[in-house]
Design an enzyme around this catalytic site. Structure first.
Site, PDB file in Angstrom:
ATOM      1  N   ARG A 101       0.968  -1.402   0.009  1.00  0.00           N
ATOM      2  CA  ARG A 101       0.041   0.200   0.005  1.00  0.00           C
ATOM      3  C   ARG A 101       0.888   1.244  -0.018  1.00  0.00           C
ATOM      4  O   ARG A 101       1.920   1.467   0.797  1.00  0.00           O
ATOM      5  CB  ARG A 101      -0.831   0.211   1.197  1.00  0.00           C
ATOM      6  CG  ARG A 101      -1.932   1.233   1.299  1.00  0.00           C
ATOM      7  CD  ARG A 101      -3.017   1.098   2.429  1.00  0.00           C
ATOM      8  NE  ARG A 101      -2.380   1.169   3.776  1.00  0.00           N
ATOM      9  CZ  ARG A 101      -3.308   1.293   4.696  1.00  0.00           C
ATOM     10  NH1 ARG A 101      -4.497   1.267   4.441  1.00  0.00           N
ATOM     11  NH2 ARG A 101      -2.736   1.382   5.680  1.00  0.00           N
ATOM     12  N   THR A 105      -1.056   7.694  -0.896  1.00  0.00           N
ATOM     13  CA  THR A 105      -2.238   7.666  -1.828  1.00  0.00           C
ATOM     14  C   THR A 105      -3.165   6.554  -1.264  1.00  0.00           C
ATOM     15  O   THR A 105      -4.205   6.521  -1.639  1.00  0.00           O
ATOM     16  CB  THR A 105      -1.788   7.415  -3.252  1.00  0.00           C
ATOM     17  OG1 THR A 105      -1.369   6.162  -3.454  1.00  0.00           O
ATOM     18  CG2 THR A 105      -1.012   8.513  -3.902  1.00  0.00           C
ATOM     19  N   ASP A 197      -0.146  -3.999  12.552  1.00  0.00           N
ATOM     20  CA  ASP A 197      -0.019  -4.492  11.303  1.00  0.00           C
ATOM     21  C   ASP A 197       0.160  -6.046  11.523  1.00  0.00           C
ATOM     22  O   ASP A 197       0.830  -6.593  12.271  1.00  0.00           O
ATOM     23  CB  ASP A 197       1.375  -3.950  10.932  1.00  0.00           C
ATOM     24  CG  ASP A 197       1.758  -4.460   9.308  1.00  0.00           C
ATOM     25  OD1 ASP A 197       1.636  -5.611   9.292  1.00  0.00           O
ATOM     26  OD2 ASP A 197       1.883  -3.825   8.505  1.00  0.00           O
ATOM     27  N   ASP A 200       3.401  -7.869  10.265  1.00  0.00           N
ATOM     28  CA  ASP A 200       4.625  -7.537  11.212  1.00  0.00           C
ATOM     29  C   ASP A 200       4.538  -8.448  12.647  1.00  0.00           C
ATOM     30  O   ASP A 200       5.451  -9.010  12.928  1.00  0.00           O
ATOM     31  CB  ASP A 200       4.832  -5.991  11.737  1.00  0.00           C
ATOM     32  CG  ASP A 200       5.218  -5.306  10.375  1.00  0.00           C
ATOM     33  OD1 ASP A 200       6.041  -5.860   9.624  1.00  0.00           O
ATOM     34  OD2 ASP A 200       5.155  -4.125  10.299  1.00  0.00           O
TER      35      ASP A 200
END
Length: 206
Positions: A101, A105, A197, A200
């Protein structure tokens, strides 16, 4: 159509995933248990075929999966659901798609794609633990459709209403299965309250 699991054991394990003090080993174990619950619930989307089988006493009707099952984890976090699904669907073929990602944006960018050859009987389970903006899932669906996919089910652990709405607006006939529907996204596109996350934390690279 959205399906949210209603299971006390799953809610307990979602709490473990949310807790920032949960260690990677306990995080992985909780993801495995949630993945198993999701895989069991996903079975309702499978077609069955019947055949005759001989028991030690008589002949009776037997059952088998009527779909060509394909598991497609979205890297990296999607790997966390592969083992649970492949344990219950050992005949499944497995592909991988890597989408990152762009934090500026929020758009998705492909960095890896290896999808098995699909046929009219293929049912693809898109495994993406975090359905946030819906960008990764929609990009994955576009790539699958380009390869002839007709039947797909989206599987997530945590979903945001914004992501669910985006997918439903673009693909109203697709099934979405998740463990929990969270409050929404923050200004950075992260699910709140979420769990951080997932990739992670699962891999211990926080």
């Amino acid at each position: 159509m959205l399906t949210v699991l209603d299971n006390p054991l799953v809610r307990r394990d979602i709490t473990l995933l949310r807790d920032k003090t949960t260690t990677p080993d306990r995080f992985r174990a909780a993801m495995q248990r949630i993945g198993t619950a999701l895989a069991v619930e996903s079975a309702k989307f499978l077609a069955m075929r019947t055949f005759r089988v001989q028991t030690p006493l008589e002949e009776t009707e037997g059952y088998d999966i009527g779909h060509d099952v394909v598991l497609l984890p979205v890297l990296r976090a999607g790997v966390s659901l592969v083992q649970a699904f492949s344990d219950l669907m050992p005949e499944a073929r497995i592909g991988y798609i890597g989408l990152s990602r762009n934090e500026a944006t929020l758009a998705t960018e492909e960095y890896y794609c290896n999808i098995p050859v699909l046929n009219p009987d293929s049912l693809v389970f898109i495994l993406d633990p975090m359905l946030a903006t819906g960008g990764s899932v929609c990009s994955t669906i576009e790539r699958l459709e380009a390869r002839g996919a007709k039947k797909m089910v989206i599987v997530s652990v945590i979903a945001a209403p914004e992501g669910v709405k985006r997918v439903e607006n673009a693909y109203p006939n697709l099934q979405i299965l998740t463990s929990t529907l969270d409050r929404g996204l923050n200004e950075h596109g992260f699910i709140m309250p979420g769990l951080g996350d997932a990739g992670d934390r699962y891999h211990g690279t926080v």
